[in-house]
Design an enzyme around this catalytic site. Structure first.
Site, short mmCIF file in Angstrom:
data_model
loop_
_atom_site.label_atom_id
_atom_site.label_comp_id
_atom_site.label_asym_id
_atom_site.label_seq_id
_atom_site.Cartn_x
_atom_site.Cartn_y
_atom_site.Cartn_z
N ALA A 250 -2.17 -5.28 -0.30
CA ALA A 250 -2.23 -4.83 1.10
C ALA A 250 -0.89 -4.83 1.82
CB ALA A 250 -3.27 -5.61 1.90
N ALA A 251 0.23 -5.01 1.09
CA ALA A 251 1.55 -4.93 1.76
C ALA A 251 1.70 -3.58 2.45
CB ALA A 251 2.67 -5.14 0.74
N GLY A 252 1.31 -2.53 1.75
CA GLY A 252 1.41 -1.18 2.32
C GLY A 252 0.50 -1.01 3.53
N ASP A 253 -0.67 -1.63 3.50
CA ASP A 253 -1.59 -1.53 4.64
C ASP A 253 -1.02 -2.24 5.87
OD1 ASP A 253 -3.40 -0.18 3.06
OD2 ASP A 253 -4.54 -1.97 2.55
P1 ADP Z 1 2.14 -0.69 -1.49
O1 ADP Z 1 1.47 -2.00 -1.23
O2 ADP Z 1 1.47 0.45 -0.81
O3 ADP Z 1 2.48 -0.42 -2.93
P2 ADP Z 1 4.91 -1.49 -1.12
O4 ADP Z 1 4.78 -2.35 -2.32
O5 ADP Z 1 5.98 -0.46 -1.12
O6 ADP Z 1 3.54 -0.79 -0.73
O7 ADP Z 1 5.13 -2.49 0.13
C1 ADP Z 1 5.10 -2.05 1.46
C2 ADP Z 1 6.15 -2.79 2.25
O8 ADP Z 1 5.90 -4.19 2.14
C3 ADP Z 1 7.57 -2.58 1.75
O9 ADP Z 1 8.14 -1.44 2.37
C4 ADP Z 1 8.24 -3.89 2.18
O10 ADP Z 1 8.69 -3.79 3.52
C5 ADP Z 1 7.11 -4.91 2.11
N1 ADP Z 1 7.17 -5.66 0.84
C6 ADP Z 1 6.47 -5.41 -0.30
N2 ADP Z 1 6.79 -6.28 -1.28
C7 ADP Z 1 7.73 -7.10 -0.74
C8 ADP Z 1 8.49 -8.22 -1.25
N3 ADP Z 1 8.34 -8.67 -2.49
N4 ADP Z 1 9.37 -8.82 -0.39
C9 ADP Z 1 9.53 -8.41 0.88
N5 ADP Z 1 8.86 -7.35 1.40
C10 ADP Z 1 7.98 -6.70 0.61
#
Ligand code: ADP
Length: 307
Positions: A250-253
């Site tokens: 859910a980082a993207g969410d």
């Molecule tokens: P998704 O979950 O849709 O694959 P991402 O992995 O690109 O999306 O993550 C979305 C956002 O979350 C990134 O642009 C970043 O800002 C943040 N993020 C993700 N993983 C990390 C991490 N390991 N450390 C710091 N920020 C992160």
């Protein structure tokens, strides 16, 4: 009056099994630990927007299964308006079966259930709500025709859209001109562009290709590398915040929900993206989807400390 954020999308009941080793085909394993949480990209983004301080209205269908009341309650507790969360008699809420094994390897199966009962006709009946909105936030766990109906209506009303093309599925790119902010990760960008998006050069090429095909602003999320922004007169990389990642579910969410809040508050795009990077960085330091979403005060404190 606060600008309204309308999120149209999915909600799921998540059933998560953590195992030490994923089973082989036909094999039963008995060492799992179980947690039940609430997820679904639409619900996660609505919760993220509400916790980040947005006046957030969620449009979704749920069923009459035993989990449905708790699913709705979790949204209410996060501060999401649920007036447009419709209960479909006799249907089952969306559900996800998640099996997480060694090194975060997983099997995931989603049953859309009531999420697929949201129809283009229901969307068109939302015109009065959308007329009061400042942005419409969309993902791709609803029927394609319902998604397109949302984009058509927003376009007619002159309402900005933030579309997170997730999960990656066939998408009619004739709709890209109706997308004000397109948010995609590398895999989703690849599915749209047809080439691997796995180097900084490919990221720039993908952003250019998507702008050329009509997206207003392209935001490529790059996990621990942050995000790349491209619009008519801007090309900018926003670095991620350095954190100890525990669970990137859910980082993207969280990024999308927080981005919508910052945009409707009138923050310039780089500042809005930085706010979204901060919110998502906090979320990856904690387990789970909705339980990991930070609140406004926490995001602001994090940003102050990072200065
Ligand atoms: P998704 O979950 O849709 O694959 P991402 O992995 O690109 O999306 O993550 C979305 C956002 O979350 C990134 O642009 C970043 O800002 C943040 N993020 C993700 N993983 C990390 C991490 N390991 N450390 C710091 N920020 C992160």
């Amino acid at each position: 009056m606060n600008p309204k954020i309308v999120v149209v999308g999915s909600s799921n009941v998540d059933f998560i099994m953590k195992v030490t080793r994923l089973p082989e085909k036909g094999e039963s394993t008995t060492d799992a630990t179980f947690v039940q949480t609430f997820g679904g990209k639409g619900a996660n983004q609505a919760v993220a927007a509400a916790r980040a301080g947005g006046d957030t209205w969620f449009v979704n269908c749920i069923g009459t299964d035993p989990f449905a009341p708790a699913l709705k309650q979790a949204l209410i507790e996060a501060g999401v308006h649920v007036d447009y969360v419709f209960t479909r008699e006799g249907e089952t809420s969306g559900a996800a079966l998640v099996m997480i094994g060694e090194g975060g390897m997983n099997y995931i199966t989603v049953a859309p259930g009531a999420n697929y009962s949201l129809t283009p006709e229901m969307v068109r009946s939302l015109e009065p709500l959308l007329r009061q909105a400042a942005i419409l936030v969309l993902q791709y766990e609803i029927r394609p025709e319902t998604l397109y109906a949302c984009m058509d209506l927003a376009h007619t009303l002159g309402l900005p859209t933030l579309f997170n093309l997730a999960p990656a599925r066939p998408f009619d790119s004739a709709y890209l001109p109706k997308v004000t902010y397109l948010v995609v990760n590398e895999t989703e960008a690849q599915s749209l562009c047809g080439f691997a998006v796995d180097t900084p050069q490919a990221v720039e090429q993908a952003a250019e290709a998507l702008l050329t095909r009509g997206a207003g602003t392209v935001i490529l999320t790059l996990g621990a590398q942050g995000a790349y922004l491209a619009s008519a007169n801007l090309r900018q990389h926003i670095p991620a915040f350095q954190v100890e990642a525990v669970d990137t579910t859910a980082a993207g969410d969280v990024f999308c929900g927080a981005l919508a809040v910052a945009l409707v508050e009138g923050k310039p795009l780089p500042e809005a993206a930085r706010f979204a990077c901060a919110a998502s960085a906090i979320s990856v330091t904690r387990l789970g989807a909705q339980p990991s979403v930070p609140g406004r005060a926490e995001i602001e404190q994090f940003l102050e400390k990072a200065l």
